[in-house]
Design a protein around this motif. Sequence first.
Motif, PDB file in Angstrom:
ATOM      1  N   LYS A 118       0.834  -1.204   0.000  1.00  0.00           N
ATOM      2  CA  LYS A 118       0.000   0.000   0.000  1.00  0.00           C
ATOM      3  C   LYS A 118       0.868   1.253   0.000  1.00  0.00           C
ATOM      4  CE  LYS A 118      -4.046   1.907   2.349  1.00  0.00           C
ATOM      5  NZ  LYS A 118      -4.990   1.769   3.484  1.00  0.00           N
ATOM      6  N   GLN A 119       1.902   1.255   0.811  1.00  0.00           N
ATOM      7  CA  GLN A 119       2.815   2.398   0.866  1.00  0.00           C
ATOM      8  C   GLN A 119       3.540   2.603  -0.458  1.00  0.00           C
ATOM      9  OE1 GLN A 119       5.371   1.598   4.222  1.00  0.00           O
ATOM     10  NE2 GLN A 119       3.671   1.634   5.687  1.00  0.00           N
ATOM     11  N   GLU A 120       3.810   1.497  -1.140  1.00  0.00           N
ATOM     12  CA  GLU A 120       4.514   1.565  -2.425  1.00  0.00           C
ATOM     13  C   GLU A 120       3.591   1.957  -3.581  1.00  0.00           C
ATOM     14  OE1 GLU A 120       6.191  -2.325  -2.700  1.00  0.00           O
ATOM     15  OE2 GLU A 120       7.437  -2.060  -0.912  1.00  0.00           O
ATOM     16  N   GLY A 121       2.297   2.045  -3.320  1.00  0.00           N
ATOM     17  CA  GLY A 121       1.349   2.445  -4.350  1.00  0.00           C
ATOM     18  C   GLY A 121       0.956   1.341  -5.309  1.00  0.00           C
ATOM     19  N   LEU A 122       1.323   0.100  -5.003  1.00  0.00           N
ATOM     20  CA  LEU A 122       0.967  -1.012  -5.885  1.00  0.00           C
ATOM     21  C   LEU A 122      -0.456  -1.516  -5.626  1.00  0.00           C
ATOM     22  CD1 LEU A 122       4.317  -3.026  -5.906  1.00  0.00           C
ATOM     23  CD2 LEU A 122       3.448  -1.407  -7.603  1.00  0.00           C
ATOM     24  N   ILE A 123      -0.978  -1.247  -4.432  1.00  0.00           N
ATOM     25  CA  ILE A 123      -2.373  -1.562  -4.117  1.00  0.00           C
ATOM     26  C   ILE A 123      -2.978  -0.352  -3.406  1.00  0.00           C
ATOM     27  CG2 ILE A 123      -1.866  -4.024  -3.896  1.00  0.00           C
ATOM     28  CD1 ILE A 123      -2.152  -3.719  -0.850  1.00  0.00           C
ATOM     29  N   ARG A 124      -4.291  -0.198  -3.551  1.00  0.00           N
ATOM     30  CA  ARG A 124      -4.961   0.899  -2.844  1.00  0.00           C
ATOM     31  C   ARG A 124      -5.436   0.453  -1.468  1.00  0.00           C
ATOM     32  NH1 ARG A 124      -9.340   3.538  -6.749  1.00  0.00           N
ATOM     33  NH2 ARG A 124      -9.392   5.088  -5.059  1.00  0.00           N
ATOM     34  N   GLU A 125      -6.031  -0.741  -1.398  1.00  0.00           N
ATOM     35  CA  GLU A 125      -6.518  -1.275  -0.127  1.00  0.00           C
ATOM     36  C   GLU A 125      -6.311  -2.791  -0.121  1.00  0.00           C
ATOM     37  OE1 GLU A 125      -7.366   0.624   2.265  1.00  0.00           O
ATOM     38  OE2 GLU A 125      -7.975   2.507   1.322  1.00  0.00           O
ATOM     39  N   TYR A 126      -6.460  -3.387   1.055  1.00  0.00           N
ATOM     40  CA  TYR A 126      -6.342  -4.845   1.120  1.00  0.00           C
ATOM     41  C   TYR A 126      -7.411  -5.433   2.027  1.00  0.00           C
ATOM     42  CZ  TYR A 126      -3.711  -4.352   5.571  1.00  0.00           C
ATOM     43  OH  TYR A 126      -3.309  -4.064   6.854  1.00  0.00           O
ATOM     44  N   GLY A 127      -7.675  -6.724   1.790  1.00  0.00           N
ATOM     45  CA  GLY A 127      -8.664  -7.443   2.582  1.00  0.00           C
ATOM     46  C   GLY A 127      -8.311  -8.911   2.595  1.00  0.00           C
ATOM     47  N   ILE A 128      -9.223  -9.729   3.092  1.00  0.00           N
ATOM     48  CA  ILE A 128      -9.019 -11.171   3.069  1.00  0.00           C
ATOM     49  C   ILE A 128     -10.273 -11.848   2.517  1.00  0.00           C
ATOM     50  CG2 ILE A 128      -7.366 -11.200   4.976  1.00  0.00           C
ATOM     51  CD1 ILE A 128      -9.639 -12.219   6.790  1.00  0.00           C
ATOM     52  N   SER A 129     -10.064 -13.019   1.964  1.00  0.00           N
ATOM     53  CA  SER A 129     -11.171 -13.858   1.519  1.00  0.00           C
ATOM     54  C   SER A 129     -11.158 -15.080   2.425  1.00  0.00           C
ATOM     55  CB  SER A 129     -10.976 -14.258   0.046  1.00  0.00           C
ATOM     56  OG  SER A 129     -11.987 -15.138  -0.381  1.00  0.00           O
ATOM     57  N   SER A 130     -12.106 -15.139   3.348  1.00  0.00           N
ATOM     58  CA  SER A 130     -12.054 -16.199   4.372  1.00  0.00           C
ATOM     59  C   SER A 130     -13.424 -16.404   5.001  1.00  0.00           C
ATOM     60  CB  SER A 130     -11.063 -15.809   5.467  1.00  0.00           C
ATOM     61  OG  SER A 130     -11.046 -16.772   6.506  1.00  0.00           O
ATOM     62  N   ILE A 131     -13.689 -17.631   5.442  1.00  0.00           N
ATOM     63  CA  ILE A 131     -14.883 -17.901   6.248  1.00  0.00           C
ATOM     64  C   ILE A 131     -14.489 -18.439   7.617  1.00  0.00           C
ATOM     65  CG2 ILE A 131     -16.374 -18.309   4.244  1.00  0.00           C
ATOM     66  CD1 ILE A 131     -16.095 -21.327   4.814  1.00  0.00           C
ATOM     67  N   ARG A 132     -13.230 -18.303   7.977  1.00  0.00           N
ATOM     68  CA  ARG A 132     -12.761 -18.817   9.262  1.00  0.00           C
ATOM     69  C   ARG A 132     -12.873 -17.715  10.326  1.00  0.00           C
ATOM     70  NH1 ARG A 132      -9.973 -23.650   8.448  1.00  0.00           N
ATOM     71  NH2 ARG A 132      -9.310 -24.016   6.307  1.00  0.00           N
ATOM     72  N   PRO A 133     -13.783 -17.858  11.293  1.00  0.00           N
ATOM     73  CA  PRO A 133     -13.983 -16.802  12.293  1.00  0.00           C
ATOM     74  C   PRO A 133     -12.716 -16.401  13.032  1.00  0.00           C
ATOM     75  CG  PRO A 133     -15.769 -18.383  12.405  1.00  0.00           C
ATOM     76  CD  PRO A 133     -14.756 -18.963  11.465  1.00  0.00           C
ATOM     77  N   ASN A 134     -11.902 -17.378  13.430  1.00  0.00           N
ATOM     78  CA  ASN A 134     -10.696 -17.044  14.185  1.00  0.00           C
ATOM     79  C   ASN A 134      -9.697 -16.245  13.361  1.00  0.00           C
ATOM     80  OD1 ASN A 134     -11.899 -18.431  16.198  1.00  0.00           O
ATOM     81  ND2 ASN A 134     -10.335 -19.994  16.434  1.00  0.00           N
ATOM     82  N   VAL A 135      -9.586 -16.585  12.078  1.00  0.00           N
ATOM     83  CA  VAL A 135      -8.677 -15.847  11.190  1.00  0.00           C
ATOM     84  C   VAL A 135      -9.199 -14.431  10.969  1.00  0.00           C
ATOM     85  CG1 VAL A 135      -7.709 -15.738   8.865  1.00  0.00           C
ATOM     86  CG2 VAL A 135      -7.841 -17.939  10.066  1.00  0.00           C
ATOM     87  N   ILE A 136     -10.484 -14.329  10.706  1.00  0.00           N
ATOM     88  CA  ILE A 136     -11.087 -13.005  10.496  1.00  0.00           C
ATOM     89  C   ILE A 136     -10.861 -12.120  11.719  1.00  0.00           C
ATOM     90  CG2 ILE A 136     -13.277 -11.787  10.219  1.00  0.00           C
ATOM     91  CD1 ILE A 136     -14.205 -14.222   8.515  1.00  0.00           C
ATOM     92  N   LYS A 137     -11.067 -12.666  12.903  1.00  0.00           N
ATOM     93  CA  LYS A 137     -10.901 -11.883  14.127  1.00  0.00           C
ATOM     94  C   LYS A 137      -9.463 -11.401  14.304  1.00  0.00           C
ATOM     95  CE  LYS A 137     -14.807 -14.111  16.407  1.00  0.00           C
ATOM     96  NZ  LYS A 137     -15.262 -15.157  17.355  1.00  0.00           N
ATOM     97  N   GLU A 138      -8.497 -12.222  13.922  1.00  0.00           N
ATOM     98  CA  GLU A 138      -7.095 -11.812  14.005  1.00  0.00           C
ATOM     99  C   GLU A 138      -6.820 -10.611  13.097  1.00  0.00           C
ATOM    100  OE1 GLU A 138      -4.047 -13.205  15.666  1.00  0.00           O
ATOM    101  OE2 GLU A 138      -5.782 -13.566  16.962  1.00  0.00           O
ATOM    102  N   TYR A 139      -7.359 -10.662  11.886  1.00  0.00           N
ATOM    103  CA  TYR A 139      -7.142  -9.559  10.945  1.00  0.00           C
ATOM    104  C   TYR A 139      -7.895  -8.303  11.366  1.00  0.00           C
ATOM    105  CZ  TYR A 139      -4.247 -12.013   7.614  1.00  0.00           C
ATOM    106  OH  TYR A 139      -3.184 -12.668   7.026  1.00  0.00           O
ATOM    107  N   VAL A 140      -9.067  -8.474  11.937  1.00  0.00           N
ATOM    108  CA  VAL A 140      -9.816  -7.315  12.440  1.00  0.00           C
ATOM    109  C   VAL A 140      -9.008  -6.615  13.529  1.00  0.00           C
ATOM    110  CG1 VAL A 140     -11.848  -6.624  13.776  1.00  0.00           C
ATOM    111  CG2 VAL A 140     -12.099  -8.197  11.847  1.00  0.00           C
ATOM    112  N   GLU A 141      -8.390  -7.413  14.388  1.00  0.00           N
ATOM    113  CA  GLU A 141      -7.651  -6.858  15.526  1.00  0.00           C
ATOM    114  C   GLU A 141      -6.304  -6.259  15.126  1.00  0.00           C
ATOM    115  OE1 GLU A 141      -5.449  -8.575  19.560  1.00  0.00           O
ATOM    116  OE2 GLU A 141      -7.168  -9.658  18.738  1.00  0.00           O
TER     117      GLU A 141
END
Length: 308
Positions: free
Chosen positions: A138-161
């Motif tokens: 993102k800092q390098e300007g190669l992407i504007r934003e990022y996210g994840i593609s997941s249905i795993r609650p524990n993984v999602i919670k880690e990324y949220v935090e």
Amino acid sequence: MNKRQLGSSELYVSEISLGCMSLGTDHNKAKDIIDRALDAGINYLDTADLYDFGENEKIVGEAVKGKRDDLLIGTKVGNNFNRDEKDWHWDPSRKHIKEGVKDSLKRLGIDYIDLYQLHGGTIEDPIEESIEAFEELKQEGLIREYGISSIRPNVIKEYVEKSNIVSVMMQYNALDRRPEEEILNLLADNEISVLARGPLAKGMLSSKGQEKAQEKAENGFLDYSQEEVLEIAKRWQTFTTEEKTAETLALQYVLQNPTVASAVFGASSVEQLNDNLRYLESPPLTEQTYQDMQALTRGITYQKHRAK
């Protein structure tokens, strides 16, 4: 086409968008589908490096030449693949993510990616390392934003935090209401949007719902038996009107929740795409109809996708 803000970012995505995995490898046919989607006002195209081992990204890139400024393009990384051997392995390392983005940019023929997503993940991943890679891109300007593609609650919670993700792509439809039980409120509280994939539940909530249920739910679907899915597909049709097709209802169901920024559907033909575009001609879903539709199915929770 109405647009919704993606998380707290400056990206605004069309309420319905095109998932490109089903386009196939016929470049001309795929371009016709994408052209029709764009003409209808869809502004978000979702692909992944693994789809057809890079070929899908090439097809999307060719189709959007000359139209880049009007579009948001999302792709995914994390599957380190060998195109010649048609083989891949999971690799969420900083090194692979930073190499993968360059390969995707080259295949897509663009200078930056609007939304770069981790294509899966487990709780055992080096999550901080993955986040660091996305932040650097993102800092390098190669992407504007990022996210994840997941249905795993524990993984999602880690990324949220721990991260600054703006979106989570997950399966969500009236048959698969797992996000309602555990994830949607968490994401809403943290200003993170959902990109809802599979809104038609493999076609089981489409105008061919019972036919698709015979085919796709032979061994049941999630916590439902095939008999239950067949009955739901049958009763789903009772909500249809001249203005509201089964496809429209399925899309409106997931979009009723404000945490969902876009319903991302696939299409393998222009005809199939047009079925979903009927959404644009339909009046809004009433709260009563929404509740009646919801009453057809039951809330279920994630089981197998929790620990890892």
